[in-house]
Design an enzyme around this catalytic site. Structure first.
Site, PDB file in Angstrom:
ATOM      1  N   SER A   1       5.334  10.419  -5.649  1.00 43.15           N
ATOM      2  CA  SER A   1       5.137   9.260  -6.537  1.00 43.15           C
ATOM      3  C   SER A   1       5.303   9.634  -8.009  1.00 43.15           C
ATOM      4  O   SER A   1       4.937  10.737  -8.433  1.00 43.15           O
ATOM      5  CB  SER A   1       3.723   8.717  -6.314  1.00 43.15           C
ATOM      6  OG  SER A   1       3.355   7.862  -7.351  1.00 43.15           O
TER       7      SER A   1
ATOM      8  N   GLU B   1       3.430   8.702 -10.146  1.00 39.59           N
ATOM      9  CA  GLU B   1       2.072   8.906 -10.672  1.00 39.59           C
ATOM     10  C   GLU B   1       1.723  10.392 -10.780  1.00 39.59           C
ATOM     11  O   GLU B   1       0.739  10.756 -11.404  1.00 39.59           O
ATOM     12  CB  GLU B   1       1.046   8.195  -9.788  1.00 39.59           C
ATOM     13  CG  GLU B   1       1.156   6.678  -9.798  1.00 39.59           C
ATOM     14  CD  GLU B   1       0.638   6.034 -11.082  1.00 39.59           C
ATOM     15  OE1 GLU B   1      -0.222   6.628 -11.741  1.00 39.59           O
ATOM     16  OE2 GLU B   1       1.117   4.933 -11.426  1.00 39.59           O
TER      17      GLU B   1
ATOM     18  N   TYR C   1      -5.351   9.583  -7.272  1.00 40.40           N
ATOM     19  CA  TYR C   1      -4.159   9.294  -6.464  1.00 40.40           C
ATOM     20  C   TYR C   1      -3.010  10.207  -6.881  1.00 40.40           C
ATOM     21  O   TYR C   1      -2.351  10.826  -6.037  1.00 40.40           O
ATOM     22  CB  TYR C   1      -3.751   7.819  -6.650  1.00 40.40           C
ATOM     23  CG  TYR C   1      -2.411   7.492  -6.028  1.00 40.40           C
ATOM     24  CD1 TYR C   1      -2.282   7.331  -4.657  1.00 40.40           C
ATOM     25  CD2 TYR C   1      -1.259   7.348  -6.811  1.00 40.40           C
ATOM     26  CE1 TYR C   1      -1.048   7.036  -4.076  1.00 40.40           C
ATOM     27  CE2 TYR C   1      -0.026   7.057  -6.241  1.00 40.40           C
ATOM     28  CZ  TYR C   1       0.073   6.898  -4.870  1.00 40.40           C
ATOM     29  OH  TYR C   1       1.294   6.620  -4.306  1.00 40.40           O
TER      30      TYR C   1
HETATM   31  P1  NAP Z   1       0.886   0.390   1.366  1.00 39.87           P
HETATM   32  O1  NAP Z   1       1.546  -0.962   1.525  1.00 39.87           O
HETATM   33  O2  NAP Z   1      -0.427   0.456   0.687  1.00 39.87           O
HETATM   34  O3  NAP Z   1       0.762   1.016   2.834  1.00 39.87           O
HETATM   35  C1  NAP Z   1       0.035   2.186   3.039  1.00 39.87           C
HETATM   36  C2  NAP Z   1      -0.022   2.514   4.514  1.00 39.87           C
HETATM   37  O4  NAP Z   1      -0.856   3.667   4.664  1.00 39.87           O
HETATM   38  C3  NAP Z   1      -0.623   1.413   5.381  1.00 39.87           C
HETATM   39  O5  NAP Z   1      -0.001   1.424   6.635  1.00 39.87           O
HETATM   40  C4  NAP Z   1      -2.082   1.840   5.520  1.00 39.87           C
HETATM   41  O6  NAP Z   1      -2.722   1.448   6.725  1.00 39.87           O
HETATM   42  C5  NAP Z   1      -1.938   3.362   5.548  1.00 39.87           C
HETATM   43  N1  NAP Z   1      -3.183   3.970   5.078  1.00 39.87           N
HETATM   44  C6  NAP Z   1      -3.802   3.805   3.900  1.00 39.87           C
HETATM   45  N2  NAP Z   1      -4.929   4.535   3.829  1.00 39.87           N
HETATM   46  C7  NAP Z   1      -5.026   5.165   5.007  1.00 39.87           C
HETATM   47  C8  NAP Z   1      -5.984   6.051   5.561  1.00 39.87           C
HETATM   48  N3  NAP Z   1      -7.036   6.450   4.851  1.00 39.87           N
HETATM   49  N4  NAP Z   1      -5.799   6.482   6.833  1.00 39.87           N
HETATM   50  C9  NAP Z   1      -4.709   6.097   7.537  1.00 39.87           C
HETATM   51  N5  NAP Z   1      -3.749   5.264   7.051  1.00 39.87           N
HETATM   52  C10 NAP Z   1      -3.921   4.812   5.818  1.00 39.87           C
HETATM   53  O7  NAP Z   1       1.853   1.419   0.606  1.00 39.87           O
HETATM   54  P2  NAP Z   1       3.424   1.330   0.356  1.00 39.87           P
HETATM   55  O8  NAP Z   1       3.670   0.585  -0.909  1.00 39.87           O
HETATM   56  O9  NAP Z   1       4.092   0.897   1.603  1.00 39.87           O
HETATM   57  O10 NAP Z   1       3.754   2.853   0.042  1.00 39.87           O
HETATM   58  C11 NAP Z   1       4.233   3.749   1.035  1.00 39.87           C
HETATM   59  C12 NAP Z   1       4.062   5.163   0.544  1.00 39.87           C
HETATM   60  O11 NAP Z   1       4.780   5.359  -0.677  1.00 39.87           O
HETATM   61  C13 NAP Z   1       2.620   5.566   0.236  1.00 39.87           C
HETATM   62  O12 NAP Z   1       2.467   6.910   0.579  1.00 39.87           O
HETATM   63  C14 NAP Z   1       2.523   5.389  -1.262  1.00 39.87           C
HETATM   64  O13 NAP Z   1       1.502   6.208  -1.797  1.00 39.87           O
HETATM   65  C15 NAP Z   1       3.900   5.843  -1.685  1.00 39.87           C
HETATM   66  N6  NAP Z   1       4.390   5.274  -2.947  1.00 39.87           N
HETATM   67  C16 NAP Z   1       4.388   3.941  -3.131  1.00 39.87           C
HETATM   68  C17 NAP Z   1       4.865   3.426  -4.328  1.00 39.87           C
HETATM   69  C18 NAP Z   1       4.932   1.931  -4.545  1.00 39.87           C
HETATM   70  O14 NAP Z   1       5.157   1.498  -5.674  1.00 39.87           O
HETATM   71  N7  NAP Z   1       4.797   1.125  -3.519  1.00 39.87           N
HETATM   72  C19 NAP Z   1       5.359   4.284  -5.321  1.00 39.87           C
HETATM   73  C20 NAP Z   1       5.363   5.651  -5.062  1.00 39.87           C
HETATM   74  C21 NAP Z   1       4.892   6.148  -3.878  1.00 39.87           C
HETATM   75  P3  NAP Z   1      -3.661   0.132   6.842  1.00 39.87           P
HETATM   76  O15 NAP Z   1      -2.717  -1.021   7.076  1.00 39.87           O
HETATM   77  O16 NAP Z   1      -4.510   0.410   8.020  1.00 39.87           O
HETATM   78  O17 NAP Z   1      -4.423   0.016   5.559  1.00 39.87           O
END
Ligand code: NAP
Length: 330
Positions: A125, A127, A151
């Site tokens: 990320s 971040e 994070y």
């Molecule tokens: P998201 O919509 O928040 O989805 C996160 C996923 O991780 C969900 O399936 C959630 O499951 C699961 N999760 C969260 N906490 C957990 C825990 N403690 N144990 C097991 N599973 C857990 O995130 P996203 O936007 O799709 O992002 C995907 C990845 O890219 C993440 O790793 C995020 O940090 C990274 N990322 C995102 C961005 C962005 O702007 N979106 C930017 C950079 C990096 P539940 O449905 O059960 O909550």
């Protein structure tokens, strides 16, 4: 037919990546911590829920991961699961660090033990870079990592674990260093989703005003369906590497709000209230990246402008709301 495992299948990236991989004729295994019906809305909306094999698993349990690697024999793993909210990480620092770091360490240990040919994508990320000197922007892959939130620290550690396993054990591990990317499947605790849904609720007379924290922050925003394409490209190129994935432009939250409200014929000056209680302990003032390495080496072509992104998110929100209404009736 290739098999891909996607962790974090219930998140926004998980849903859009599943759709992309299914279109490419992959067998997709989706890992979730909890398969509650509400969690599957994104997959249902994209009409892929019945085409994926969904499995509950605990990524903090190495033996659990070893068993599903032995059972499903994947060619590729996309590790998207994470506690992904910067804001929440200030309230849940230990949980965020524990899950986001140990989960990838377990996955890589399991790959090393079960089959070293499995390719792994790790979601890193922007971040990780924290508050960078504005004069040194844009951020590229060589920037100093100096995170400013639990994070960011968790993502930086997970990133270095991935790089270390790639270098030490010669595994195919690619890290996508993604800047903010948005979709209609964003969760409500993210400000972009909150702005769009609040604007619609104000328009419909269901809400009086929108309260937001620091609106002067500037971010580099992109569109999820375009960003998941490059995750696949990273695992389907000759050499694993790290890539900054972004639009290359910074826009303020204020601009985001104004564009959404203007599109819906609402006056943001009257309807949006700043709320100091929503400020974070440390804010990143301005960040944007340089996507040239991914464009050149992976032939990734992101061309969506900020205006096009906002228009697309609003159009998708209307479609999602209609889908949710008709789903409730059925
Ligand atoms: P998201 O919509 O928040 O989805 C996160 C996923 O991780 C969900 O399936 C959630 O499951 C699961 N999760 C969260 N906490 C957990 C825990 N403690 N144990 C097991 N599973 C857990 O995130 P996203 O936007 O799709 O992002 C995907 C990845 O890219 C993440 O790793 C995020 O940090 C990274 N990322 C995102 C961005 C962005 O702007 N979106 C930017 C950079 C990096 P539940 O449905 O059960 O909550």
């Amino acid at each position: 037919m290739k098999t891909a495992i996607i962790t974090g299948i219930t998140g926004q990236d998980g849903a859009y990546l599943s759709k992309l991989l299914l279109e490419q004729n992959y067998k997709v295994i989706g890992i979730a911590r909890n398969l509650l019906a509400g969690n599957l809305n994104g997959l249902s909306f994209l009409n892929v829920v019945n085409d994926i094999e969904l499995v509950e698993a605990n990524l903090l349990d190495l033996s659990n991961i070893i068993r599903f690697l032995e059972k499903y024999k994947p060619d590729e793993i996309y590790n998207l699961a994470a506690q992904s909210s910067v804001g929440l990480s200030f309230d849940q620092p230990i949980g965020t660090l524990e899950f986001n770091i140990i989960s990838i360490a377990n996955i890589l240990e399991a790959v090393r033990m079960v089959n070293k040919d499995i390719k792994v994508y790790q979601s890193s990320s922007s971040e990780m870079y924290g508050n960078v000197d504005k004069n040194k922007l844009p951020i590229d892959e060589n920037f100093i990592i100096h995170p400013a939130s639990p994070y960011g620290i968790s993502k930086a550690s997970a990133h270095w674990i991935s790089v270390n396993y790639r270098e030490a054990y010669n595994l195919f591990i690619a890290c996508g260093i993604l800047f903010n990317h948005e979709s209609v499947l964003r969760r409500q605790n993210f400000v972009t989703k909150k702005i769009i849904t609040s604007a619609f609720r104000i328009k419909n007379g269901e809400q009086k005003e929108l309260r937001v924290g620091n609106i002067s922050i500037q971010r580099d925003w992109g569109y999820v369906p375009e960003y998941v394409k490059v995750m696949w490209k990273m695992l389907n190129t000759k050499k694993p590497d790290d890539y900054v994935i972004c639009s290359g432009e910074a826009h303020s939250l204020q601009e985001f709000i104004e564009k959404v409200f203007t599109t819906l014929n609402l006056d943001s000056k009257k309807l949006v209230r700043p709320d100091k209680s929503l400020y974070r302990p440390v804010e990143l003032e301005k960040i944007y990246g340089n996507p040239n390495k991914a464009k050149k080496e992976l032939d990734w072509n992101y061309t969506m402008s900020f205006d096009e992104l906002i228009a697309q998110l609003i159009e998708d929100e209307i479609k999602y709301t209609e889908w949710a209404k008709s789903n409730q009736k059925n």
